[in-house]
Design an enzyme around this catalytic site. Structure first.
Site, mmCIF file in Angstrom:
data_model
loop_
_atom_site.group_PDB
_atom_site.id
_atom_site.type_symbol
_atom_site.label_atom_id
_atom_site.label_comp_id
_atom_site.label_asym_id
_atom_site.label_seq_id
_atom_site.Cartn_x
_atom_site.Cartn_y
_atom_site.Cartn_z
ATOM 1 N N ASP A 163 13.900 -9.164 6.032
ATOM 2 C CA ASP A 163 12.747 -9.539 5.206
ATOM 3 C C ASP A 163 12.268 -10.916 5.661
ATOM 4 O O ASP A 163 12.788 -11.468 6.639
ATOM 5 C CB ASP A 163 13.085 -9.492 3.705
ATOM 6 C CG ASP A 163 11.853 -9.158 2.871
ATOM 7 O OD1 ASP A 163 10.906 -9.979 2.847
ATOM 8 O OD2 ASP A 163 11.815 -8.086 2.253
ATOM 9 N N GLU A 221 1.942 -2.697 2.322
ATOM 10 C CA GLU A 221 0.973 -1.697 2.793
ATOM 11 C C GLU A 221 -0.293 -2.409 3.285
ATOM 12 O O GLU A 221 -1.338 -2.359 2.640
ATOM 13 C CB GLU A 221 0.676 -0.722 1.637
ATOM 14 C CG GLU A 221 -0.154 0.482 2.014
ATOM 15 C CD GLU A 221 0.605 1.550 2.774
ATOM 16 O OE1 GLU A 221 1.671 1.247 3.340
ATOM 17 O OE2 GLU A 221 0.119 2.690 2.832
ATOM 18 N N LYS A 235 1.776 -4.979 9.032
ATOM 19 C CA LYS A 235 2.513 -3.938 9.740
ATOM 20 C C LYS A 235 2.412 -4.131 11.250
ATOM 21 O O LYS A 235 3.401 -3.986 11.974
ATOM 22 C CB LYS A 235 2.007 -2.549 9.331
ATOM 23 C CG LYS A 235 2.433 -2.171 7.894
ATOM 24 C CD LYS A 235 2.267 -0.701 7.614
ATOM 25 C CE LYS A 235 2.500 -0.310 6.158
ATOM 26 N NZ LYS A 235 3.860 -0.438 5.666
ATOM 27 N N SER A 264 2.556 4.764 3.086
ATOM 28 C CA SER A 264 2.245 5.927 2.256
ATOM 29 C C SER A 264 0.799 6.367 2.417
ATOM 30 O O SER A 264 0.456 7.466 2.010
ATOM 31 C CB SER A 264 2.571 5.663 0.788
ATOM 32 O OG SER A 264 2.363 4.338 0.430
ATOM 33 N N HIS A 285 8.116 9.013 6.266
ATOM 34 C CA HIS A 285 7.657 8.734 4.901
ATOM 35 C C HIS A 285 8.701 9.148 3.868
ATOM 36 O O HIS A 285 8.944 10.335 3.661
ATOM 37 C CB HIS A 285 6.327 9.476 4.683
ATOM 38 C CG HIS A 285 5.721 9.268 3.332
ATOM 39 N ND1 HIS A 285 4.933 10.183 2.715
ATOM 40 C CD2 HIS A 285 5.803 8.232 2.465
ATOM 41 C CE1 HIS A 285 4.551 9.746 1.540
ATOM 42 N NE2 HIS A 285 5.074 8.554 1.358
HETATM 43 P P1 NAD Z 1 7.590 -3.890 -1.724
HETATM 44 O O1 NAD Z 1 6.466 -4.815 -1.987
HETATM 45 O O2 NAD Z 1 8.596 -3.649 -2.791
HETATM 46 O O3 NAD Z 1 8.379 -4.371 -0.449
HETATM 47 C C1 NAD Z 1 7.804 -4.846 0.722
HETATM 48 C C2 NAD Z 1 8.760 -5.855 1.311
HETATM 49 O O4 NAD Z 1 8.297 -6.197 2.615
HETATM 50 C C3 NAD Z 1 8.847 -7.150 0.514
HETATM 51 O O5 NAD Z 1 10.208 -7.418 0.218
HETATM 52 C C4 NAD Z 1 8.275 -8.175 1.456
HETATM 53 O O6 NAD Z 1 8.863 -9.463 1.316
HETATM 54 C C5 NAD Z 1 8.584 -7.578 2.795
HETATM 55 N N1 NAD Z 1 7.764 -8.116 3.887
HETATM 56 C C6 NAD Z 1 6.464 -8.426 3.875
HETATM 57 N N2 NAD Z 1 6.094 -8.930 5.063
HETATM 58 C C7 NAD Z 1 7.194 -8.942 5.844
HETATM 59 C C8 NAD Z 1 7.457 -9.363 7.182
HETATM 60 N N3 NAD Z 1 6.502 -9.864 7.935
HETATM 61 N N4 NAD Z 1 8.714 -9.206 7.655
HETATM 62 C C9 NAD Z 1 9.688 -8.676 6.882
HETATM 63 N N5 NAD Z 1 9.496 -8.308 5.611
HETATM 64 C C10 NAD Z 1 8.262 -8.426 5.101
HETATM 65 O O7 NAD Z 1 6.901 -2.518 -1.272
HETATM 66 P P2 NAD Z 1 7.527 -1.070 -1.241
HETATM 67 O O8 NAD Z 1 7.147 -0.350 -2.464
HETATM 68 O O9 NAD Z 1 8.944 -1.146 -0.832
HETATM 69 O O10 NAD Z 1 6.683 -0.401 -0.069
HETATM 70 C C11 NAD Z 1 6.924 -0.670 1.281
HETATM 71 C C12 NAD Z 1 6.188 0.331 2.139
HETATM 72 O O11 NAD Z 1 6.602 1.641 1.790
HETATM 73 C C13 NAD Z 1 4.694 0.326 1.979
HETATM 74 O O12 NAD Z 1 4.099 0.625 3.208
HETATM 75 C C14 NAD Z 1 4.437 1.445 0.995
HETATM 76 O O13 NAD Z 1 3.164 1.977 1.099
HETATM 77 C C15 NAD Z 1 5.482 2.433 1.439
HETATM 78 N N6 NAD Z 1 5.891 3.414 0.445
HETATM 79 C C16 NAD Z 1 6.049 3.067 -0.859
HETATM 80 C C17 NAD Z 1 6.446 4.009 -1.780
HETATM 81 C C18 NAD Z 1 6.640 3.639 -3.214
HETATM 82 O O14 NAD Z 1 6.788 4.531 -4.052
HETATM 83 N N7 NAD Z 1 6.678 2.374 -3.559
HETATM 84 C C19 NAD Z 1 6.714 5.314 -1.372
HETATM 85 C C20 NAD Z 1 6.583 5.648 -0.016
HETATM 86 C C21 NAD Z 1 6.172 4.678 0.873
#
Ligand code: NAD
Length: 734
Positions: A354, A413, A418, A440, A461
Site C-alpha cells: 500500500d 478505481e 492504476k 470493477s 475480478h
Molecule cells: P479501497 O479504497 O478499500 O482500497 C484501495 C487501497 O488502495 C487503499 O488502501 C489505498 O491506500 C490503496 N492505494 C491507493 N493508491 C495506491 C498506490 N499508489 N499504491 C499502493 N496502494 C495504493 O478500495 P477497494 O474496495 O478495496 O477496491 C479496490 C479495487 O477493487 C477497485 O478497483 C475496485 O473497483 C475493485 N473492486 C471493488 C469491489 C468492492 O466491492 N469494493 C469489488 C470488486 C472490485
C-alpha cells in the site's frame, strides 16, 4: 461382482467392500445398484453367512451418492418433459425405485447388517447405511455425513426421507433433509444417526463385534411396537411440526423450490403408511422433483457445471500448468486485504503493498482477525494460523514485487492511479508473470495501455467479501494472450475459487447483468410502486435481497458515479430514465449513500433492523400500494427477465460465450435466483420462443430495455437452446 468384494470370515460374517474400479470415489451407478440387489440375495440365501458388514475400499470416503451425471442423463428422463405415456412413467418409476428396492432388500435380508463408515457418506451413500441395522463411523472430524440432494433441487430418494425422520424425529431430521446440512461423526452420534464412533482402523472390527454379539436383523420401523420419535403427523405434537414447518418453508423459499416442498410432502404422507408403501411414495416425489425444470437447471449449474469449471474446463489447452507460488497484491484496502487472506490460506507467499507501511499493516490486520477467529473456534491450530500469517508480507516498497508469478492490482478505481502502480510493479516482473487488475468497472483494454506487456495483462475480478464469495471473473483485454488466460485460471483454482472467462465490456458480465436488477427496482420505484412491495417481491423471486436493499448494499453514490461516467462515455446514446433524478436527489441533495453511511432507501439504526426511509415518498410518490397475484407476477417477471435478457445480449455481443459460465457466474457472482439454474437455464427452461414473445410484450409496455436481441429471435426460429447452440453438451437433459 465388479464393484464389491465379499470375504466371509470364520464366524460367518461377510465383509462387503465397496470399491468401484478405476474411480477415486464410490458412486451409485446402475451397475452398483444391480450388484447391491445381488448381495442382498446372497445374504438371504447363503446359510453359511450369519451377518454382514459393509465398508468402503477407498481412502477418499465411503460413498459420494448417486452419480448425478448418470442420473440426469439417464433413463429417468431427468428434467424437462415427463417420459411419454403410461408405459414411460412406469419405466421411470421402476428405474427410480431400483435403489429403494435394493436397499430394502439388504434391510430385510433376515441377517444383521452393519455399516462401517470409514469416510464421507453423502446422499445415497448415507442412505445405504441407514438401511443397515447398525452404523459405526470412524472418529475423524473431517468425515461428513449428509443428504445434500435438496441443495441441487433434488429429493433424497433412496429412503432418506423415510428412514431419517423415523430414526430421529421429523423436527431433528428437517434441516438435514431440507437444507442438506451435513453432520460430523460426533454430531451424528449425539443425534443417534449412528450407534458408535470408533478409531478409524477399528470401524470394521467394531461393526463385526455388533453383528456377532448383538446383531438384530430387524429394522426399528419393522418392529411391532415402533413409534416415531416426537410422534407422527397423526399425533398432536407431530402435526404441530408440520404446521410450523410449512410456514417456515414458505417464508424461506417463497414456493420457488419444488424439492423442499416435495420432501415435506413425502415425509408427511410417508410417515402415515407402512414402510414399504412409504418408500413408493418417496420414489413418486423423487421423480416428480427430478422432472421439474428447477431440478434440471440446478443439477446442471450447481453440480455438473460448477464441478467442470472447478477443474478449469475453460482453460486453453497446451499451456503447461502454472504453479503460482508468490503473488503481489497492490492496494491493501477492503479487496486487497481479502485477496491476501485467501492467497495465504492457499499457501501462496503474498506481498501486500500500500502507500505506507501503516496502510499495508492494516490490510494484513484483516487476515490476522480472521485467523484469530478460526483458531479460537478450533478450526485452525495456533501453529497453522501463525504459518498462514507468516506468508503475508506487508510493505510499501515495490522492490518486494520481484520474483512474483502474478500481480493483483486492487488500488483505487482511478485510471491514473492504476496506470502508475502498473508501471511500478512491471519494472520488477519477469516476462512470464501475469498482471491482473481487480477493477470493477474500467475496461481492461484501456487499462492495458499503461502496460509494457499488454499480452500478459488481464482482469481478475473478485467479489466482496473475498473470503466468502466463490467466483472470480477473468476478463480478457484485446491483447491478452492464451498463456495469460491459462495462468490466471491456474491461480484462481489454486485459491479455490471458480473462474469464468469473459470478454471486455462495460461492467463485464456480472456487474452488467446485476446492474439491470437494481435498475429495474428503480424503474418500479419511478412507476410509483410502494418500496416495500418492490423489495418483498424482489426477495420472492429468489434473489438474496430486494433490488432497493441491494442497491443500498452496493452504495448509491457509486451507482450515481457509474451512471455519470456512462452518460459521459455514451453521449447521445445514453437514455435518461425517470429514476435518475431520484438517485441524484438522494446522493447530491440528501447525502444518502446507502448502507455504508447508514442512509439509503433504508435507515440503519444502530440498535435494530433497518426501516424504509420516510422521506423517500417525497422523491418517489407512491401510486400503487397494493398488488394482486397478477401484479406480483408482473413485477417478478420484470425483475427476472430484465436480467436474463441482458445475459442474452452478453452472448450476442460475445461478452460471454459458455452457458455454463453464464449460469454459474450469475448464481455465484450476484446471487441470481438459484432455483432457475441461472439466467440462461431460465430462458432455456421457459423456451426461447416463449421468452422472446414475453420480452416483446414487456418491451411494448415498458420500453426497449426488454427488447430481445436478434440472437434470441434466430434461436427461437431454429428451435435452439443456449446449451444446444453454444456447443456444450446438455449433460443434465434427457
Ligand atoms: P479501497 O479504497 O478499500 O482500497 C484501495 C487501497 O488502495 C487503499 O488502501 C489505498 O491506500 C490503496 N492505494 C491507493 N493508491 C495506491 C498506490 N499508489 N499504491 C499502493 N496502494 C495504493 O478500495 P477497494 O474496495 O478495496 O477496491 C479496490 C479495487 O477493487 C477497485 O478497483 C475496485 O473497483 C475493485 N473492486 C471493488 C469491489 C468492492 O466491492 N469494493 C469489488 C470488486 C472490485
Amino acid at each position: 461382482m465388479e464393484n464389491f468384494k465379499i470375504d466371509v470370515d470364520g464366524d460367518g460374517i461377510a465383509l462387503i467392500t465397496f470399491d468401484v474400479p478405476g474411480r477415486t470415489m464410490n458412486t451409485l451407478t446402475a451397475a452398483v445398484i444391480k450388484e447391491i440387489g445381488e448381495i442382498a440375495e446372497t445374504l438371504k440365501s447363503d446359510a453359511n453367512i450369519k451377518g454382514a458388514v459393509i465398508t468402503s475400499g477407498k481412502t477418499t470416503g465411503f460413498c459420494a451418492g448417486a452419480d448425478l451425471g448418470e442420473l440426469g442423463g439417464g433413463a429417468l428422463g431427468g428434467g424437462g418433459g415427463a417420459p411419454a405415456g403410461e408405459e414411460g412413467l412406469k419405466a421411470a418409476f421402476e428405474a427410480g425405485f431400483a435403489l429403494n428396492k435394493a436397499f430394502r432388500a439388504i434391510e430385510t435380508c433376515g441377517k444383521p447388517v452393519a455399516a462401517a463408515i470409514n469416510g464421507l457418506a453423502m446422499g445415497g451413500g448415507l442412505e445405504i447405511t441407514l438401511a443397515c441395522h447398525y452404523r459405526v463411523v470412524a472418529d475423524n472430524p473431517k468425515i461428513q455425513l449428509a443428504l445434500p440432494e435438496a441443495k441441487v433441487g433434488l429429493l433424497p430418494g433412496a429412503g432418506g426421507t423415510q428412514r431419517l425422520p423415523r430414526l430421529i424425529g421429523v423436527m431433528a431430521a428437517a434441516p438435514y433433509l431440507l437444507e442438506g446440512k451435513s453432520m460430523k461423526p460426533a454430531e451424528a452420534l449425539a443425534l443417534k444417526v449412528v450407534h458408535e464412533v470408533a478409531p478409524a482402523d477399528q470401524v470394521v472390527e467394531a461393526a463385526k463385534t455388533w453383528v456377532k454379539t448383538k446383531g438384530d436383523p430387524v429394522a426399528l420401523w419393522d418392529k411391532k411396537d415402533f413409534k416415531i420419535p416426537g410422534g407422527g403427523p397423526y399425533t398432536a405434537s407431530g402435526s404441530q411440526v408440520f404446521v410450523m414447518g410449512n410456514a417456515m418453508l414458505r417464508k424461506q423459499t417463497y414456493g420457488n423450490y419444488p424439492a423442499q416442498l416435495n420432501i415435506m410432502k413425502a415425509v408427511y404422507e410417508g410417515l402415515q403408511v407402512p414402510f414399504d408403501a412409504a418408500l413408493r411414495i418417496e420414489t413418486r416425489y423423487f421423480l416428480k422433483t427430478l422432472m421439474s425444470p428447477q431440478a434440471k437447471g440446478m443439477i446442471r449449474t450447481l453440480f455438473l457445471s460448477l464441478q467442470e469449471l472447478g477443474k478449469g474446463s475453460g482453460r486453453p489447452a497446451g499451456v503447461p500448468h502454472y504453479d503460482v507460488k508468490k503473488v503481489s497484491v497492490l492496494g491493501a484496502g477492503m479487496m486487497g486485504a481479502g485477496i491476501a487472506y485467501v492467497q495465504a490460506m492457499a499457501g501462496i507467499e503474498t506481498v501486500l503493498i500500500d502507500q505506507s507501511q501503516e496502510a499495508a499493516d492494516k490490510g494484513k490486520g484483516y487476515a490476522e482477525g480472521l485467523v484469530k477467529k478460526a483458531v479460537s473456534r478450533g478450526k485452525l491450530t495456533a501453529e497453522k494460523g501463525e504459518a498462514i500469517l507468516a506468508l503475508i508480507h506487508p510493505t510499501a516498497d515495490y522492490a518486494n514485487v520481484k520474483g512474483s508469478d502474478l500481480v493483483v492490482e486492487a488500488v483505487f478505481e482511478n485510471r491514473d492511479v492504476k496506470a502508475a502502480v502498473t508501471k511500478l510493479a512491471e519494472a520488477q516482473l519477469a516476462d512470464t508473470a501475469v498482471f491482473g487488475s481487480n477493477t470493477s468497472t474500467l475496461p481492461i483494454t484501456g487499462l492495458a495501455e499503461a502496460s509494457i506487456r499488454p499480452e500478459s495483462f488481464i482482469g481478475i475480478h473478485f467479489f466482496s467479501p473475498v473470503d466468502k464469495m466463490g467466483l472470480v471473473e477473468i476478463i480478457l483485454g484485446d491483447k491478452t494472450d492464451q498463456a495469460t488466460i491459462a495462468k490466471s485460471i491456474d491461480y484462481v483454482l489454486k485459491i479455490k475459487k471458480t473462474p469464468i472467462v469473459v470478454n471486455d465490456s462495460r461492467g463485464f458480465y456480472t456487474s452488467r447483468c446485476f446492474g439491470t436488477f437494481v435498475q429495474e427496482g428503480m424503474e418500479l420505484l419511478a412507476d410509483g410502486y410502494a418500496p416495500a412491495i418492490i423489495d418483498n417481491v424482489g426477495r420472492a423471486t429468489g434473489m438474496p435481497r430486494g433490488p432497493l436493499e441491494m442497491h443500498d448494499d452496493v452504495a448509491l453514490d457509486l451507482s450515481y458515479k457509474i451512471a455519470q461516467q456512462t452518460k459521459k462515455d455514451l453521449g447521445d446514446k445514453y437514455e435518461e430514465r425517470p429514476f435518475t433524478t431520484i438517485i441524484e436527489k438522494m446522493v447530491e441533495g440528501e447525502g444518502r449513500y446507502g448502507r455504508k453511511n447508514g442512509k439509503g432507501f433504508y435507515d440503519y439504526p444502530e440498535n435494530g433492523p433497518k426501516v424504509l426511509w420516510k422521506g423517500l415518498a417525497d422523491l418517489a410518490p407512491v401510486k400503487i400500494d397494493s398488488v394482486d397475484k397478477a401484479g406480483i407476477e408482473e413485477i417478478r417477471t420484470r425483475l427476472l427477465y430484465r436480467q436474463a435478457v441482458e445475459a442474452a445480449r452478453c452472448f450476442e455481443e460475445g461478452v460471454i460465450t459458455d452457458p455454463r459460465e453464464a449460469d454459474v457466474g450469475a448464481i455465484l457472482g450476484w446471487g441470481f435466483a438459484p432455483w432457475t439454474g441461472g439466467p440462461v437455464s431460465l430462458i432455456d427452461g421457459i423456451g426461447v420462443a416463449k421468452f422472446v414473445e414475453a420480452c416483446d410484450a414487456l418491451a411494448q409496455k415498458y420500453g426497449s430495455r426488454f427488447a430481445p436481441p436478434q440472437l434470441l429471435r434466430d434461436m427461437a426460429a431454429k428451435g435452439e437452446t443456449f446449451y444446444s447452440r453454444f456447443g456444450v453438451k446438455e449433460k443434465a437433459a434427457a
